[in-house]
Design a protein around this motif. Structure first.
Motif, PDB file in Angstrom:
ATOM      1  N   GLU A   6       0.867  -1.177   0.000  1.00  0.00           N
ATOM      2  CA  GLU A   6       0.000   0.000   0.000  1.00  0.00           C
ATOM      3  C   GLU A   6       0.897   1.217   0.000  1.00  0.00           C
ATOM      4  OE1 GLU A   6      -3.515   2.420   2.339  1.00  0.00           O
ATOM      5  OE2 GLU A   6      -3.040   0.377   2.960  1.00  0.00           O
ATOM      6  N   GLU A 257       0.056  -0.453  14.872  1.00  0.00           N
ATOM      7  CA  GLU A 257      -1.007  -1.147  15.596  1.00  0.00           C
ATOM      8  C   GLU A 257      -1.362  -2.429  14.855  1.00  0.00           C
ATOM      9  OE1 GLU A 257      -5.555  -0.430  17.265  1.00  0.00           O
ATOM     10  OE2 GLU A 257      -4.466   1.204  16.270  1.00  0.00           O
ATOM     11  N   ALA A 259      -3.559  -5.732  14.123  1.00  0.00           N
ATOM     12  CA  ALA A 259      -5.009  -5.942  14.158  1.00  0.00           C
ATOM     13  C   ALA A 259      -5.345  -7.317  14.715  1.00  0.00           C
ATOM     14  CB  ALA A 259      -5.585  -5.799  12.752  1.00  0.00           C
ATOM     15  N   ALA A 309      -6.789  -7.340   6.838  1.00  0.00           N
ATOM     16  CA  ALA A 309      -5.959  -6.280   7.429  1.00  0.00           C
ATOM     17  C   ALA A 309      -5.229  -6.810   8.656  1.00  0.00           C
ATOM     18  CB  ALA A 309      -6.827  -5.091   7.808  1.00  0.00           C
ATOM     19  N   TYR A 310      -3.907  -6.590   8.707  1.00  0.00           N
ATOM     20  CA  TYR A 310      -3.118  -7.077   9.835  1.00  0.00           C
ATOM     21  C   TYR A 310      -2.305  -6.002  10.546  1.00  0.00           C
ATOM     22  CZ  TYR A 310      -4.226 -11.936   8.991  1.00  0.00           C
ATOM     23  OH  TYR A 310      -4.898 -13.124   8.861  1.00  0.00           O
ATOM     24  N   LEU A 311      -2.021  -4.904   9.899  1.00  0.00           N
ATOM     25  CA  LEU A 311      -1.167  -3.888  10.523  1.00  0.00           C
ATOM     26  C   LEU A 311      -1.523  -2.514   9.977  1.00  0.00           C
ATOM     27  CD1 LEU A 311       1.400  -3.239  12.290  1.00  0.00           C
ATOM     28  CD2 LEU A 311       2.733  -3.484  10.180  1.00  0.00           C
ATOM     29  N   THR A 312      -1.734  -1.563  10.879  1.00  0.00           N
ATOM     30  CA  THR A 312      -1.920  -0.168  10.481  1.00  0.00           C
ATOM     31  C   THR A 312      -0.748   0.640  11.014  1.00  0.00           C
ATOM     32  OG1 THR A 312      -4.331  -0.338  10.436  1.00  0.00           O
ATOM     33  CG2 THR A 312      -3.384   1.871  10.667  1.00  0.00           C
ATOM     34  N   SER A 314       0.789   4.535  11.303  1.00  0.00           N
ATOM     35  CA  SER A 314       0.596   5.981  11.154  1.00  0.00           C
ATOM     36  C   SER A 314       1.966   6.652  11.103  1.00  0.00           C
ATOM     37  CB  SER A 314      -0.206   6.544  12.325  1.00  0.00           C
ATOM     38  OG  SER A 314      -1.520   6.023  12.313  1.00  0.00           O
ATOM     39  N   SER A 329      -1.733   7.566   7.275  1.00  0.00           N
ATOM     40  CA  SER A 329      -1.756   6.173   7.694  1.00  0.00           C
ATOM     41  C   SER A 329      -1.845   5.247   6.494  1.00  0.00           C
ATOM     42  CB  SER A 329      -2.952   5.907   8.625  1.00  0.00           C
ATOM     43  OG  SER A 329      -2.844   6.664   9.806  1.00  0.00           O
ATOM     44  N   THR A 331      -2.474   0.762   5.739  1.00  0.00           N
ATOM     45  CA  THR A 331      -2.826  -0.527   6.327  1.00  0.00           C
ATOM     46  C   THR A 331      -2.296  -1.657   5.460  1.00  0.00           C
ATOM     47  OG1 THR A 331      -4.830   0.387   7.341  1.00  0.00           O
ATOM     48  CG2 THR A 331      -4.738  -2.001   7.085  1.00  0.00           C
ATOM     49  N   TYR A 333      -2.488  -5.410   4.133  1.00  0.00           N
ATOM     50  CA  TYR A 333      -3.425  -6.503   3.898  1.00  0.00           C
ATOM     51  C   TYR A 333      -2.658  -7.712   3.391  1.00  0.00           C
ATOM     52  CZ  TYR A 333      -7.198  -3.049   4.228  1.00  0.00           C
ATOM     53  OH  TYR A 333      -8.065  -2.083   4.667  1.00  0.00           O
TER      54      TYR A 333
END
Length: 459
Positions: A6, A257, A259, A309-312, A314, A329, A331, A333
């Motif tokens: 991403e 963070e 998920a 989704a596993y990790l966001t 920022s 941010s 995310t 996937y």
């Protein structure tokens, strides 16, 4: 269906998340999922006469007796070129000198007219060699000088540049207490000025302690440069100034963070995750930073048709052009099918795993050489180059890493190690850990602004 990269394009930075593999089988938990959090500082379109931000440069100059002659003369000539051709109107320069005593012959001088520059050059020319080496006193005074010069609301790029050719033998002489005091002073600067000050170190010749200078640079979020010959002084100065004059983002911080039941386990290499945050620091235009993190993802009760989704992450930073705080941010996937086959490994992740391992290989070889086992050290480096050939990595990165390893390997012998080999290895380790070039290491990380600075100063 697989996941993948991403990408986010913001004012000063481009930001992307890339997994090592796009998909992981749903029927198993996976414990070593590597993700590249990649930052690229955009090359900004702005008038060359308009500094990215005003500069606050404090140079801390060793003027002990061993600096007499060509070394001190070249430092002074380089400072004169800095005043005459690099610093812009409104920038500020301080010069702190040290032998057994510490002095500040130039304090927060604002660059103005041609006559102002001529007057500053005249004061630089009056610096002469003295006696012993109170390195800690000069360094601490340099940071204090930067703090005193900082004004409320000032958005300057502040940096302390320490030049020395010898060992600290007056004042505080041990590495750990020097670094602890330095960190305290830099935190005081941060609280007082509301921004960071970096510290860069330059060691001339064979007599300085590369261990101390590298530790000081690391504590100051800067770089250590090894200068084998006096002629390297202007090159190293231009390399550093090319970066400082092109800072595009400051105080870069990543907040991560995980998920659901996934777990963020660690950052790889020199970065550390503290309270879900990774502090990256500043970036120069054209620079890249790749923070590799490792995750655990859980077993699923059934395959997923769509990426999960596993990790966001920022990204927050200060955009130096607008002086505005920015936050964006992204995310991550990942695909979770029942079965995976013929997955393509990310070249980007493989490249940066290899970069991190290269720094570790040089560090391990240095430990062998420290013990006098030069043949083992060379064998370790040779074996690492063989391993690299099996990896599918970026060609330019591969060539840069190979150049660094070839150079330090050639110095890993009884004749050259103490004089130059250990110092060059220390510089190469730091360059590959932090993706930042010095005058001798990390050719892949040299930016356009750095490359053009030498010709600007000495054309």
């Amino acid at each position: 269906m697989g996941g993948g990269d991403e990408n986010v394009r913001d004012a000063a930075l481009e930001f992307a998340l890339a997994p090592e593999y796009p998909s992981y089988e749903s029927g198993s938990a996976h414990s070593n999922v590597v993700v590249d959090v990649s930052l690229t500082a955009r090359e900004l379109l702005r008038d060359e006469e308009e500094s990215s931000v005003p500069l606050e440069i404090v140079t801390v100059i060793d003027r002990s007796g061993s600096m007499a002659g060509s070394k001190l003369n070249l430092v002074k000539q380089t400072l004169n070129m800095l005043v005459a051709r690099v610093l812009k109107k409104g920038d500020r320069l301080s010069i702190v000198t040290f032998d057994d005593k510490v002095a500040t012959p130039i304090s927060a001088a604002t660059i103005g007219s041609a006559s102002d520059r001529t007057e500053l050059c005249g004061r630089i020319d009056k610096i002469t060699a003295g006696a012993t080496t109170n390195l800690s006193g000069g360094l601490f005074q340099g940071v204090q000088q930067a703090k005193e010069a900082a004004l409320p609301g000032d958005s300057r790029v502040s940096a302390v540049l320490l030049f020395t050719d010898g060992l600290a033998n007056v004042g505080v002489t041990k590495t750990e207490p020097i670094c602890q005091t330095l960190k305290t002073l830099l935190e005081d600067f941060h609280v007082s000025a509301g921004r960071k000050c970096t510290v860069h170190t330059f060691g001339f010749g064979s007599d300085h302690s590369e261990e101390m200078l590298a530790a000081i640079a690391e504590a100051g979020r800067g770089m250590y440069s090894f200068l084998q010959a006096a002629d390297d002084i202007p090159k190293a100065f231009a390399e550093c100034l090319g970066g400082l004059t092109s800072v595009s983002a400051q105080n870069i911080t990543l907040t991560m963070e995980a998920a659901g039941e996934s777990v963020l386990t660690k950052a790889l290499g020199k970065y550390e995750i503290t309270d879900s945050k990774v502090f990256v620091g500043d970036m120069y235009e054209g620079e890249e930073r790749d923070v590799l993190v490792e995750m655990q993802i859980p077993k699923l009760s059934s395959p997923e048709e769509k990426p999960v989704a596993y990790l966001t992450v920022s990204l927050s930073y200060i955009d130096v052009v607008s002086s505005a705080s920015r936050t964006v941010s992204a995310t991550l996937y990942l695909g979770r099918p029942a079965k995976t086959s013929n997955l393509t490994r990310s070249v980007k992740v493989a490249t940066h795993l290899t970069r991190i391992r290269a720094a570790q290989a040089i560090e391990d070889a240095r430990a062998k050489a420290d013990a006098g086992n030069f043949a083992e050290a060379q064998d370790m480096l040779f074996a690492f180059k063989g391993m690299m050939k099996e990896e599918q990595i970026d060609d330019e990165y591969g060539a840069s890493i190979t150049d660094d390893i070839d150079r330090v390997q050639a110095l890993c012998n009884e004749d050259s190690y103490a004089r130059a080999g250990r110092k060059d290895m220390t510089s190469a380790i730091q360059s590959n850990q932090y993706q930042r070039s010095t005058a001798t290491s990390g050719a892949r990380f040299k930016t356009k602004k750095k490359a053009s600075m030498f010709s600007k100063m000495f054309a």
